[in-house]
Design a protein around this motif. Structure first.
Motif, PDB file in Angstrom:
ATOM      1  N   HIS A   1       0.883  -1.186  -0.033  1.00  0.00           N
ATOM      2  CA  HIS A   1       0.029   0.026  -0.004  1.00  0.00           C
ATOM      3  C   HIS A   1       0.938   1.274  -0.095  1.00  0.00           C
ATOM      4  O   HIS A   1       0.353   2.376  -0.117  1.00  0.00           O
ATOM      5  N   LEU A   2       2.129   1.099   0.108  1.00  0.00           N
ATOM      6  CA  LEU A   2       2.821   2.320  -0.058  1.00  0.00           C
ATOM      7  C   LEU A   2       3.620   2.489  -1.276  1.00  0.00           C
ATOM      8  O   LEU A   2       4.262   1.511  -1.873  1.00  0.00           O
TER       9      LEU A   2
ATOM     10  N   HIS B   1       7.710   6.633  -3.182  1.00  0.00           N
ATOM     11  CA  HIS B   1       8.399   8.093  -2.727  1.00  0.00           C
ATOM     12  C   HIS B   1       7.621   7.928  -1.156  1.00  0.00           C
ATOM     13  O   HIS B   1       7.979   9.092  -0.521  1.00  0.00           O
ATOM     14  N   GLU B   2       6.718   7.499  -0.964  1.00  0.00           N
ATOM     15  CA  GLU B   2       6.281   7.531   0.532  1.00  0.00           C
ATOM     16  C   GLU B   2       7.189   6.925   1.527  1.00  0.00           C
ATOM     17  O   GLU B   2       7.126   7.407   2.679  1.00  0.00           O
ATOM     18  N   LEU B   3       7.841   5.923   1.039  1.00  0.00           N
ATOM     19  CA  LEU B   3       8.787   5.311   2.176  1.00  0.00           C
ATOM     20  C   LEU B   3       9.904   4.736   1.484  1.00  0.00           C
ATOM     21  O   LEU B   3       9.993   3.794   0.883  1.00  0.00           O
TER      22      LEU B   3
ATOM     23  N   ARG C   1      13.388   5.321   5.977  1.00  0.00           N
ATOM     24  CA  ARG C   1      12.165   5.281   6.986  1.00  0.00           C
ATOM     25  C   ARG C   1      11.619   3.989   6.831  1.00  0.00           C
ATOM     26  O   ARG C   1      10.536   3.843   7.682  1.00  0.00           O
TER      27      ARG C   1
ATOM     28  N   TRP D   1      10.247   0.820   8.347  1.00  0.00           N
ATOM     29  CA  TRP D   1      10.063   0.531   9.743  1.00  0.00           C
ATOM     30  C   TRP D   1      10.335  -1.043   9.892  1.00  0.00           C
ATOM     31  O   TRP D   1       9.990  -1.883   8.972  1.00  0.00           O
TER      32      TRP D   1
ATOM     33  N   PHE E   1       1.556  -2.778  20.909  1.00  0.00           N
ATOM     34  CA  PHE E   1       0.310  -2.106  20.777  1.00  0.00           C
ATOM     35  C   PHE E   1      -0.625  -1.658  21.935  1.00  0.00           C
ATOM     36  O   PHE E   1      -1.744  -1.400  21.829  1.00  0.00           O
TER      37      PHE E   1
ATOM     38  N   ASP F   1       7.679  13.588   2.678  1.00  0.00           N
ATOM     39  CA  ASP F   1       7.346  13.398   1.102  1.00  0.00           C
ATOM     40  C   ASP F   1       6.323  13.681   0.579  1.00  0.00           C
ATOM     41  O   ASP F   1       5.032  13.603   1.331  1.00  0.00           O
ATOM     42  N   PHE F   2       6.187  14.368  -0.562  1.00  0.00           N
ATOM     43  CA  PHE F   2       4.775  14.510  -1.177  1.00  0.00           C
ATOM     44  C   PHE F   2       5.014  14.735  -2.584  1.00  0.00           C
ATOM     45  O   PHE F   2       6.046  15.196  -3.263  1.00  0.00           O
TER      46      PHE F   2
ATOM     47  N   ARG G   1      -2.106  12.782   4.925  1.00  0.00           N
ATOM     48  CA  ARG G   1      -2.173  13.419   3.582  1.00  0.00           C
ATOM     49  C   ARG G   1      -3.423  12.939   2.947  1.00  0.00           C
ATOM     50  O   ARG G   1      -3.569  11.750   2.938  1.00  0.00           O
TER      51      ARG G   1
ATOM     52  N   ALA H   1       5.246   6.193  12.635  1.00  0.00           N
ATOM     53  CA  ALA H   1       4.261   5.140  11.934  1.00  0.00           C
ATOM     54  C   ALA H   1       4.687   5.504  10.495  1.00  0.00           C
ATOM     55  O   ALA H   1       5.203   6.684  10.176  1.00  0.00           O
ATOM     56  N   PRO H   2       4.339   4.263   9.732  1.00  0.00           N
ATOM     57  CA  PRO H   2       4.771   4.899   8.015  1.00  0.00           C
ATOM     58  C   PRO H   2       3.567   5.623   7.662  1.00  0.00           C
ATOM     59  O   PRO H   2       2.525   5.418   8.500  1.00  0.00           O
ATOM     60  N   LEU H   3       3.325   5.968   6.534  1.00  0.00           N
ATOM     61  CA  LEU H   3       2.173   6.513   6.047  1.00  0.00           C
ATOM     62  C   LEU H   3       1.336   5.203   5.750  1.00  0.00           C
ATOM     63  O   LEU H   3       1.501   4.679   4.588  1.00  0.00           O
ATOM     64  N   PHE H   4       0.369   5.164   6.261  1.00  0.00           N
ATOM     65  CA  PHE H   4      -0.636   3.987   5.829  1.00  0.00           C
ATOM     66  C   PHE H   4      -1.490   4.484   4.871  1.00  0.00           C
ATOM     67  O   PHE H   4      -1.948   5.507   4.971  1.00  0.00           O
ATOM     68  N   LYS H   5      -1.636   3.640   3.656  1.00  0.00           N
ATOM     69  CA  LYS H   5      -2.682   3.959   2.756  1.00  0.00           C
ATOM     70  C   LYS H   5      -4.251   3.574   3.126  1.00  0.00           C
ATOM     71  O   LYS H   5      -4.244   2.528   3.284  1.00  0.00           O
TER      72      LYS H   5
ATOM     73  N   PHE I   1      -3.644   9.273   3.017  1.00  0.00           N
ATOM     74  CA  PHE I   1      -2.706   8.302   3.748  1.00  0.00           C
ATOM     75  C   PHE I   1      -2.450   9.017   5.185  1.00  0.00           C
ATOM     76  O   PHE I   1      -2.525  10.314   5.540  1.00  0.00           O
TER      77      PHE I   1
ATOM     78  N   SER J   1      -0.106   8.704   8.740  1.00  0.00           N
ATOM     79  CA  SER J   1       0.983   8.016   9.706  1.00  0.00           C
ATOM     80  C   SER J   1       0.821   7.940  11.161  1.00  0.00           C
ATOM     81  O   SER J   1       0.771   8.766  12.019  1.00  0.00           O
TER      82      SER J   1
ATOM     83  N   TRP K   1       0.067   4.417  14.168  1.00  0.00           N
ATOM     84  CA  TRP K   1      -0.361   3.025  14.171  1.00  0.00           C
ATOM     85  C   TRP K   1      -1.293   2.353  14.455  1.00  0.00           C
ATOM     86  O   TRP K   1      -1.548   1.191  14.510  1.00  0.00           O
ATOM     87  N   LEU K   2      -2.352   3.145  14.692  1.00  0.00           N
ATOM     88  CA  LEU K   2      -3.834   2.629  14.683  1.00  0.00           C
ATOM     89  C   LEU K   2      -4.314   1.823  13.657  1.00  0.00           C
ATOM     90  O   LEU K   2      -5.242   0.955  13.652  1.00  0.00           O
TER      91      LEU K   2
ATOM     92  N   VAL L   1      -5.562  -1.200   8.083  1.00  0.00           N
ATOM     93  CA  VAL L   1      -5.023  -1.421   6.738  1.00  0.00           C
ATOM     94  C   VAL L   1      -4.335  -2.657   6.820  1.00  0.00           C
ATOM     95  O   VAL L   1      -3.522  -2.879   7.497  1.00  0.00           O
TER      96      VAL L   1
END
Lengths: 317, 412, 339
Positions: free
Chosen positions: B5-6, B9-11, B15, B17, B26, C28-29, C236, C304-308, C314, C316, C318-319, C333
């Motif tokens: 899903h990324l 350029h998003e990751l 970066r 993880w 969690f 990033d964008f 984003r 957290a990364p950017l979850f789609k 998107f 960022s 962790w939820l 996701v």
């Protein structure tokens, strides 16, 4: 716009009038008058002198007469230098003072401003630290120390530099080198001050939003600094330079004394130690007038640089 | 590449993880633990913060140490001196701090001054006595001095010989000396003596008292007049403020030094207090402007308005709100005023309008030394150095205070 | 749609005597032609530094430490200041927050406007003057021939902002960055300026980045939004998703703490507790975690990364991880957990 200038001129005239009045009454507040202070003259001679100088007139009449004299550029006779008027002394002394002064003022502006700009642009670099160290020394060392240091250290070792003023230079060397000592001593403080002022003012301006705008518009760094920053940064410098020029053009008492320059500063100090009251009043008024004119010129220059002053704050704000 | 899903350029690689397999990660964290993560920086008061910033500024600290040192010397220095500022030992006039001594006999050393006066000294630099000149032979350029019945001859004709190796020849009991024995510090007068045989060190320390007193008291007088005038003008506002500021403008466009001179001429009393009052009563304009500006600015501040709306008395507003807030700029201005006053005082003394003899300020000392400058430069250099050091110290301190107290720079 | 600007892993730091202040920490964008991107965040979130980084105007002691800013295929971070100056005011231009201080007080509006035109075009002085008058007319300044000779202090705040916009659009920039262009203005003027910018976008066909702390402004003009916090991107999204379905606790906090004149619902304003992170020594993990109502252990450890969430959204947080506890409103996701 015209209003501003008219107002400034009227203001200067009013200030000058206040100066003349205050000075006149201050000197006449001395108990016993000018001739009784040091030695006791026979009463009949004192009476003759008083009559000659109109000292037995009512004070107010003397004041009006004196004002009349000043308006016609006649500052009266000297009490101590017989046969000479204050005008004579000024005419005799002012050219030398002005020569030395003019060279000093040019040096101060020509060196001080660029030095300040360079320091600001190279902030915290070696050249900035070096220049500001010198400038700090400059504002802390009194002119008589600079002058005497110059005489003992430099003029003593380089014989082509005269240690005192050459009144009537016979060769080109003397005509030029005689300026070195007086100019260094006379400009040391102001040169340092101007470069410090330029530097801090420049740094302040470079932090302004409109500088960032100019850069954001893609202007070259040179244009940003020399067009957009410099004009703003010079505003406080101009304010300082005007009165400074007046003080320097009329000669520093100290420097003229040390270098034996027959300038008006020396006459002033002599008149102080001789208690030559008319000369003291006359010279004070001359100095003050020159100073006031310089302040007036600064106001004009100021308005020239800064439209906010020239046009007033009308809309917005 | 994990996580479809990324997009790229998003990751990027850095970066990316590490996927946590530990499900405990969690779990919610307790709020107390969270707060610990927040950075709590101690909040400092204005003055503490300023002090912290000042301490970091090396130049300012050097300036402060300089100021403290100069003040300490002015206060305590003269107490430890064996001379009084007016003590004259006319026999020992114009001795320099550093002496070239010659051995004319085993254990007998002499020093020849610039004025051809001969002193018996010890090899440690103590001046014992001055020898009388008994004969002057100008033709042969020989001076004769009397050392308790024994003549000492000084032949200074060598000075007229170009490229001469030696300066002069001393002859005592038939033995001639041309070679310098040593160069020693003057231990009788550590910084030399002046033309009346007074100890320069004592006079400079004493001059520090005079100069600093003049500067300090004049500054306080300035402060008093300036703060009163400026605060009144600013608080009153309106017409009164306008008139008062016109007056300030006029005073400001007058060369004030002239009026200091004029006042000194008129009062014609060259005492300490005359100078203090003259300086103090003339240079208050800058302070008045500064205080007025501060007051005007502060008057409009919300907290002052708030205080006014809840009916706090004016005097209290001034003492609780305005003065403490205007204190910073006032302090800076005072620090800068002191060296200016030292400067002006020395200038007045230098043109002969200073403290009258035998009292002496640094300016008077410099002025006195001017006539014999080329022969005894040390007599001018020492008070000049004192003036310059004082100015330098106060300037450094003032500059440091200015940046330490500038609220715009506080964040840095 | 053509990509105009692509920012990859941008880091910008200020090196103060207290240490390195990390103002922007890896963002990033992508910006496509015709976008109006809103960047929202509170002060210190890094939004202004991001825009200054694009312009190459980060002042000493700050500098870009990592990452790339690719504008029409050219990495701006690799250019010299002189090369960048060719872009500034020409292809990329910027409008600043405070019109009172952002125009040089000692030169006339016309002088400054013509200066930009002459810098980037081959026009003669007369042509530049014509163009300047045309620009002033375009931004809605009456009597442009007269106003050209005026000095900034003779303009009101709103007028000055219009003049600044005129300066910024004078060379038909492909990208226009507006850093809080309405913050310093009265509310009525704010609306006018926003309206002007929207109309100009169509007229000169430019792409806009609008930086603000005001979600209301974003809702009015933007089609995309980036929510920044502590120098990082939190969320984003396109405009609808963000307002209808915020997927980051910070975004939610922001939406709850502004009056909802957008939806018209009567909600209580809920402030976000705590204060923004200290960027001098930022905590590891998510910068918002100390203030987050749902903070988990992992949030304190790493960001957290950017979850789609969808093609256009998107977040960022962790939820969104499958292992995270269920919280109402936050979407899970699915990720490929084998790697």
């Amino acid at each position: 716009m015209k209003n501003y200038y008219v107002q400034r001129v009227l203001y200067a005239l009013f200030t000058l009038y206040i100066v003349i009045t205050v000075t006149f009454f201050m000197m006449h507040a001395i108990p016993g008058g000018p001739f009784t202070r040091e030695r006791h003259l026979p009463p009949e001679i004192e009476a003759i002198l008083n009559e000659k100088y109109h000292l037995d007139d009512p004070l107010f009449k003397q004041y009006i007469d004196y004002l009349g004299g000043v308006v016609t550029f006649d500052l009266g006779p000297s009490f101590k230098e017989l046969g000479l008027t204050v005008n004579d002394l000024i005419r005799e002394g002012f050219p030398s003072s002005m020569n030395v002064g003019l060279v000093s003022v040019i040096m101060i502006i020509a060196i001080g401003v660029p030095l300040g700009i360079i320091s600001a642009l190279k902030q915290n670099k070696f050249i900035d630290h070096a220049a500001m160290f010198l400038a700090t020394l400059g504002v802390t060392i009194p002119s008589f120390v600079i002058a005497t240091l110059f005489i003992t250290l430099i003029a003593a070792n380089f014989t082509f530099i005269p240690i005192s003023w050459v009144n009537d230079p016979q060769n080109v060397g003397d005509a030029i080198f005689r300026y070195i000592g007086p100019v260094i001593a006379l400009s040391g403080y102001s040169l340092s001050f101007v470069s410090r002022l330029t530097r801090s003012s420049m740094l302040e301006v470079l932090r302004q939003d409109y500088i960032r705008t100019a850069r954001a518009n893609g202007l070259s760094e040179r244009r940003v600094i020399f067009k957009h920053a410099l004009k703003n940064a010079l505003i406080p410098v101009v304010t300082y330079v005007g009165p400074m020029a007046a003080a320097i053009l009329t000669g520093s008492f100290v420097v003229e004394r040390i270098f034996v320059i027959p300038g008006i500063g020396r006459y002033f100090v002599e008149s102080v130690s001789n208690r030559d009251y008319t000369v003291i009043i006359g010279m004070t008024i001359f100095y003050a007038a020159l100073y006031i004119v310089m302040v007036l010129l600064v106001d004009v220059a100021y308005a020239f640089i800064d439209p906010r002053i020239r046009l007033g704050k009308k809309m917005g704000d | 590449m994990s996580h479809t899903h990324l997009s790229t350029h998003e990751l990027d690689s850095e970066r990316r993880w590490v996927i946590s397999v530990n499900k405990n990660d969690f779990n919610y964290v307790e709020s107390s633990k969270k707060l610990n993560k927040e950075q709590i920086r101690p909040s400092l008061t204005y003055w503490k913060d300023a002090w912290r910033r000042l301490k970091k500024n090396k130049m300012a600290m050097a300036g402060m140490i300089g100021v403290l040192l100069i003040v300490a010397i002015a206060i305590f220095g003269p107490m430890f001196s064996k001379y009084n500022y007016s003590d004259q030992i006319t026999d020992f006039s114009n001795t320099p701090p550093r002496m070239e001594i010659y051995q004319i006999e085993e254990g007998t050393y002499v020093f020849l001054s610039a004025q051809y006066r001969l002193f018996i000294v010890t090899d440690s630099g103590e001046i014992i006595e001055r020898l009388d000149q008994t004969d002057t032979d100008i033709v042969n350029r020989i001076y004769t001095y009397d050392n308790h019945g024994e003549p000492v001859y000084l032949d200074y004709s060598y000075r007229l010989i170009p490229d001469s190796e030696i300066d002069f020849k001393l002859t005592y009991k038939g033995v001639s000396t041309t070679e310098q024995y040593d160069k020693v510090w003057n231990t009788t007068f550590l910084l030399g003596s002046d033309n009346l045989g007074r100890d320069v060190l004592t006079r400079v320390m004493y001059g520090a008292r005079i100069s600093l007193t003049v500067a300090l008291v004049a500054t306080i007088v300035n402060l008093f007049i300036g703060v009163t005038y400026g605060a009144f003008s600013g608080l009153e506002g309106g017409k009164i403020d306008n008139i008062m500021m016109r007056i300030v403008d006029i005073i400001n466009s007058i060369p004030l030094l002239l009026y200091v001179i004029l006042l000194m001429v008129i009062i014609d009393d060259r005492g300490l207090w005359t100078i203090i009052i003259t300086l103090g009563s003339i240079y208050w304009v800058g302070m008045a402007r500064l205080v007025r500006g501060q007051v005007l600015g502060l008057k409009e501040q919300e907290y002052v308005l708030a205080a006014r709306t809840i009916g706090v008395r004016r005097a209290k507003i001034i003492s609780r709100h305005l003065i403490p807030n205007a204190m910073g700029p006032i302090l800076v201005s005072m620090t800068m005023m002191i060296p200016t006053a030292v400067f002006t005082e020395s200038f007045l003394s230098f043109i002969g309008l200073g403290i009258s003899a035998p009292q002496a300020s640094w300016g008077t000392l410099a002025n006195d030394a001017l006539s014999a400058l080329s022969v005894y430069p040390y007599q001018l250099m020492i008070p000049s150095l004192a003036i310059a050091l004082t100015m330098l110290s106060f300037n450094f301190l003032g500059d440091g205070l200015r940046s330490a107290l500038d609220p715009r720079l506080r964040k840095g | 749609m053509k990509t105009l600007l692509e920012i990859n892993n941008l880091h910008t730091s200020f090196f103060t005597h207290l240490g390195e202040v990390q103002a922007v920490r890896g963002i990033d964008f992508v910006l496509e032609e015709g976008d109006i991107l809103g960047i929202v965040g509170e002060s210190g979130s890094g939004k202004s530094v991001t825009s200054l980084s694009i312009m190459g105007l980060v002042d000493d002691p700050g500098r870009i430490t990592e990452g790339s800013i690719v504008f029409e295929g050219v990495d701006l971070t690799k250019l010299t200041n002189e090369q960048l100056a060719e872009y500034r005011g020409n292809d990329i231009s910027m409008i600043f927050q405070d019109p009172m201080t952002s125009i040089n007080p000692v030169y006339s509006i016309g002088n400054q406007l013509m200066e930009v035109i002459l810098r980037h075009t081959k026009m003669t002085k007369e042509e530049a003057k014509e163009r300047a008058i045309e620009l002033l007319k375009m931004v809605g300044i009456p009597e442009p021939e007269v106003r050209l000779k005026n000095y900034p202090h003779q303009f009101s705040g709103g007028m000055r902002q219009r003049a600044m916009i005129a300066m910024a659009i004078s060379c038909n920039p492909k990208l226009l960055i507006a850093d809080e262009p309405t913050t310093a203005l009265d509310v009525t003027i704010q609306a006018q300026i926003l309206e002007l910018m929207r109309s100009l976008k169509d007229k000169i066909n430019t792409t806009i980045i609008l930086i603000t702390h005001d979600l209301g402004v974003i809702a009015e003009v933007c089609n995309k939004v980036i929510v920044m916090y502590g120098g990082m991107i939190m969320e984003r999204s396109n405009i609808e998703s963000l307002y209808d379905n915020p997927q980051h606790p910070y975004t939610r906090g922001l939406l709850q703490s502004v009056p909802k004149n957008v939806t018209g619902k009567k909600n209580r304003l809920i402030p976000i507790e705590g204060s923004p992170p200290d960027l001098l020594s930022p905590p590891p993990g998510c910068p918002f975690s100390p203030r987050c109502p749902h903070a988990m252990e992992i949030c304190l450890k790493e960001a957290a990364p950017l979850f789609k969430i969808s093609d256009t959204q998107f977040a960022s947080c962790w939820l969104h991880h499958v292992d995270a506890p269920e919280v109402e409103g936050y979407v899970k996701v699915a990720g490929d957990e084998n790697e």
